[in-house]
Scaffold this active site. Structure first.
Site, PDB file in Angstrom:
ATOM      1  N   PHE A  24     -18.677  -1.429  10.499  1.00 55.33           N
ATOM      2  CA  PHE A  24     -18.475  -0.016  10.321  1.00 55.33           C
ATOM      3  C   PHE A  24     -18.748   0.708  11.609  1.00 55.33           C
ATOM      4  O   PHE A  24     -19.761   0.583  12.197  1.00 55.33           O
ATOM      5  CB  PHE A  24     -19.373   0.543   9.164  1.00 55.33           C
ATOM      6  N   PHE A  59     -25.379  -0.887   4.784  1.00 53.15           N
ATOM      7  CA  PHE A  59     -25.901  -1.086   3.670  1.00 53.15           C
ATOM      8  C   PHE A  59     -26.119  -2.740   3.455  1.00 53.15           C
ATOM      9  O   PHE A  59     -27.090  -3.206   2.870  1.00 53.15           O
ATOM     10  CB  PHE A  59     -25.179  -0.704   2.320  1.00 53.15           C
ATOM     11  N   GLU A  60     -25.235  -3.743   3.833  1.00 57.43           N
ATOM     12  CA  GLU A  60     -25.219  -4.889   3.937  1.00 57.43           C
ATOM     13  C   GLU A  60     -26.053  -5.860   4.498  1.00 57.43           C
ATOM     14  O   GLU A  60     -26.374  -6.922   4.393  1.00 57.43           O
ATOM     15  CB  GLU A  60     -23.619  -5.550   3.893  1.00 57.43           C
ATOM     16  N   ALA A  82     -24.566   1.734  12.951  1.00 55.76           N
ATOM     17  CA  ALA A  82     -24.579   2.903  13.352  1.00 55.76           C
ATOM     18  C   ALA A  82     -24.048   3.796  12.058  1.00 55.76           C
ATOM     19  O   ALA A  82     -23.059   3.590  11.526  1.00 55.76           O
ATOM     20  CB  ALA A  82     -23.596   3.127  14.474  1.00 55.76           C
ATOM     21  N   VAL A  83     -24.994   4.836  11.570  1.00 60.94           N
ATOM     22  CA  VAL A  83     -24.698   5.563  10.500  1.00 60.94           C
ATOM     23  C   VAL A  83     -24.545   7.041  11.003  1.00 60.94           C
ATOM     24  O   VAL A  83     -25.307   7.646  11.732  1.00 60.94           O
ATOM     25  CB  VAL A  83     -25.662   5.598   9.361  1.00 60.94           C
ATOM     26  N   ILE A  84     -23.484   7.535  10.786  1.00 57.64           N
ATOM     27  CA  ILE A  84     -22.981   8.853  11.326  1.00 57.64           C
ATOM     28  C   ILE A  84     -22.646   9.685  10.149  1.00 57.64           C
ATOM     29  O   ILE A  84     -22.021   9.594   9.132  1.00 57.64           O
ATOM     30  CB  ILE A  84     -21.972   8.865  12.265  1.00 57.64           C
ATOM     31  N   THR A  88     -21.090  14.067   2.745  1.00 54.56           N
ATOM     32  CA  THR A  88     -21.730  13.586   1.509  1.00 54.56           C
ATOM     33  C   THR A  88     -23.059  13.152   1.635  1.00 54.56           C
ATOM     34  O   THR A  88     -23.302  12.749   2.826  1.00 54.56           O
ATOM     35  CB  THR A  88     -20.712  12.803   0.827  1.00 54.56           C
ATOM     36  N   HIS A  90     -24.004  10.278   0.971  1.00 55.62           N
ATOM     37  CA  HIS A  90     -23.877   8.874   1.241  1.00 55.62           C
ATOM     38  C   HIS A  90     -24.457   8.345   2.499  1.00 55.62           C
ATOM     39  O   HIS A  90     -25.219   7.421   2.449  1.00 55.62           O
ATOM     40  CB  HIS A  90     -22.050   8.626   1.519  1.00 55.62           C
ATOM     41  N   PHE A 115     -35.083  -3.044  14.710  1.00 53.19           N
ATOM     42  CA  PHE A 115     -34.121  -2.331  13.919  1.00 53.19           C
ATOM     43  C   PHE A 115     -33.527  -1.325  14.822  1.00 53.19           C
ATOM     44  O   PHE A 115     -33.801  -0.403  15.412  1.00 53.19           O
ATOM     45  CB  PHE A 115     -35.150  -1.449  13.182  1.00 53.19           C
TER      46      PHE A 115
HETATM   47  N1  INI Z   1     -21.899   2.032   6.933  1.00 56.25           N
HETATM   48  C1  INI Z   1     -22.001   2.124   8.307  1.00 56.25           C
HETATM   49  O1  INI Z   1     -22.691   1.291   8.740  1.00 56.25           O
HETATM   50  N2  INI Z   1     -22.286   3.402   9.010  1.00 56.25           N
HETATM   51  C2  INI Z   1     -21.692   4.619   8.123  1.00 56.25           C
HETATM   52  O2  INI Z   1     -21.689   5.480   8.961  1.00 56.25           O
HETATM   53  C3  INI Z   1     -21.527   4.558   6.764  1.00 56.25           C
HETATM   54  N3  INI Z   1     -20.613   5.675   6.223  1.00 56.25           N
HETATM   55  O3  INI Z   1     -20.978   6.899   6.804  1.00 56.25           O
HETATM   56  O4  INI Z   1     -20.595   5.595   5.036  1.00 56.25           O
HETATM   57  C4  INI Z   1     -21.421   3.194   6.280  1.00 56.25           C
HETATM   58  N4  INI Z   1     -20.952   2.942   5.061  1.00 56.25           N
HETATM   59  C5  INI Z   1     -20.765   1.865   4.308  1.00 56.25           C
HETATM   60  C6  INI Z   1     -21.898   1.164   3.957  1.00 56.25           C
HETATM   61  O5  INI Z   1     -22.755   0.666   4.626  1.00 56.25           O
HETATM   62  C7  INI Z   1     -21.416  -0.097   2.912  1.00 56.25           C
HETATM   63  O6  INI Z   1     -20.603  -1.015   3.681  1.00 56.25           O
HETATM   64  C8  INI Z   1     -20.326   0.414   1.727  1.00 56.25           C
HETATM   65  O7  INI Z   1     -21.100   1.323   0.888  1.00 56.25           O
HETATM   66  C9  INI Z   1     -20.062  -0.926   0.921  1.00 56.25           C
HETATM   67  O8  INI Z   1     -21.183  -1.336   0.429  1.00 56.25           O
END
Ligand code: INI
Length: 155
Positions: A24, A59-60, A82-84, A88, A90, A115
């Site tokens: 992602f 998440f994984e 990287a989470v942006i 929502t 989420h 980390f």
């Molecule tokens: N995963 C990321 O690594 N970065 C993000 O910004 C992100 N957003 O924004 O949703 C993200 N979502 C996916 C999540 O990590 C899981 O792969 C998904 O929910 C499936 O389990």
């Protein structure tokens, strides 16, 4: 009498490292990966001793980090993603579950984990921290993992 101080040398010679990285936002995460690899190799690691594992998203990352650490094949793990923030909540769940999972995995296995998860409000903030004016979070995570490995060897 001087205080006995234990510190880690930033020498990566002989170290075996797993890099666990999300797909992602890969245009950002790829910069974190290359920063971490470049740092480790410039500090003496051999490329054959580095293993890159890609997962769908942040998440994984913890479950793979935990399994790699449990294997006994790695001195340390570097977690990169990287989470942006979107529109929502989420974002908050993904960030906190990744952080909690990595913290749990490192404590449960005793294997140091850097980390390197960017948690940003905007794409610009992520770009800044992926090899431009805000440095490179992948480099920081690799360095923190290496220093911790070298400290733990002495404790
Ligand atoms: N995963 C990321 O690594 N970065 C993000 O910004 C992100 N957003 O924004 O949703 C993200 N979502 C996916 C999540 O990590 C899981 O792969 C998904 O929910 C499936 O389990």
């Amino acid at each position: 009498m001087p205080v006995k101080t234990i510190e880690g040398q930033l020498n990566a010679k002989g170290i075996k490292v797993a890099l666990v990285a999300a797909r992602f936002n890969d245009f950002i995460v790829d910069r974190l990966i290359s920063g971490a690899i470049d740092y480790l190799v410039r500090h003496g690691a051999s490329e054959e001793d580095l293993t890159l594992v890609r997962l769908p998203g942040a998440f994984e990352l913890p479950i793979a980090a935990q399994k790699l650490a449990r294997s006994g094949n790695y001195d340390g793990v570097v977690v990169l993603g990287a989470v942006i923030r979107g529109a929502t909540p989420h974002f908050d769940y993904v960030c906190s579950e990744c952080a909690k999972g990595v913290a749990h995995a490192t404590m449960e296995t005793g294997v140091p984990m850097g980390f390197g998860l960017l948690t940003c409000d905007t794409l610009d903030q992520a770009i800044e921290r992926a090899g431009s004016k805000g440095g490179n979070k992948g480099v920081e995570a690799a360095s923190a993992m290496l220093e911790t490995v070298r400290v733990l060897e002495q404790l």
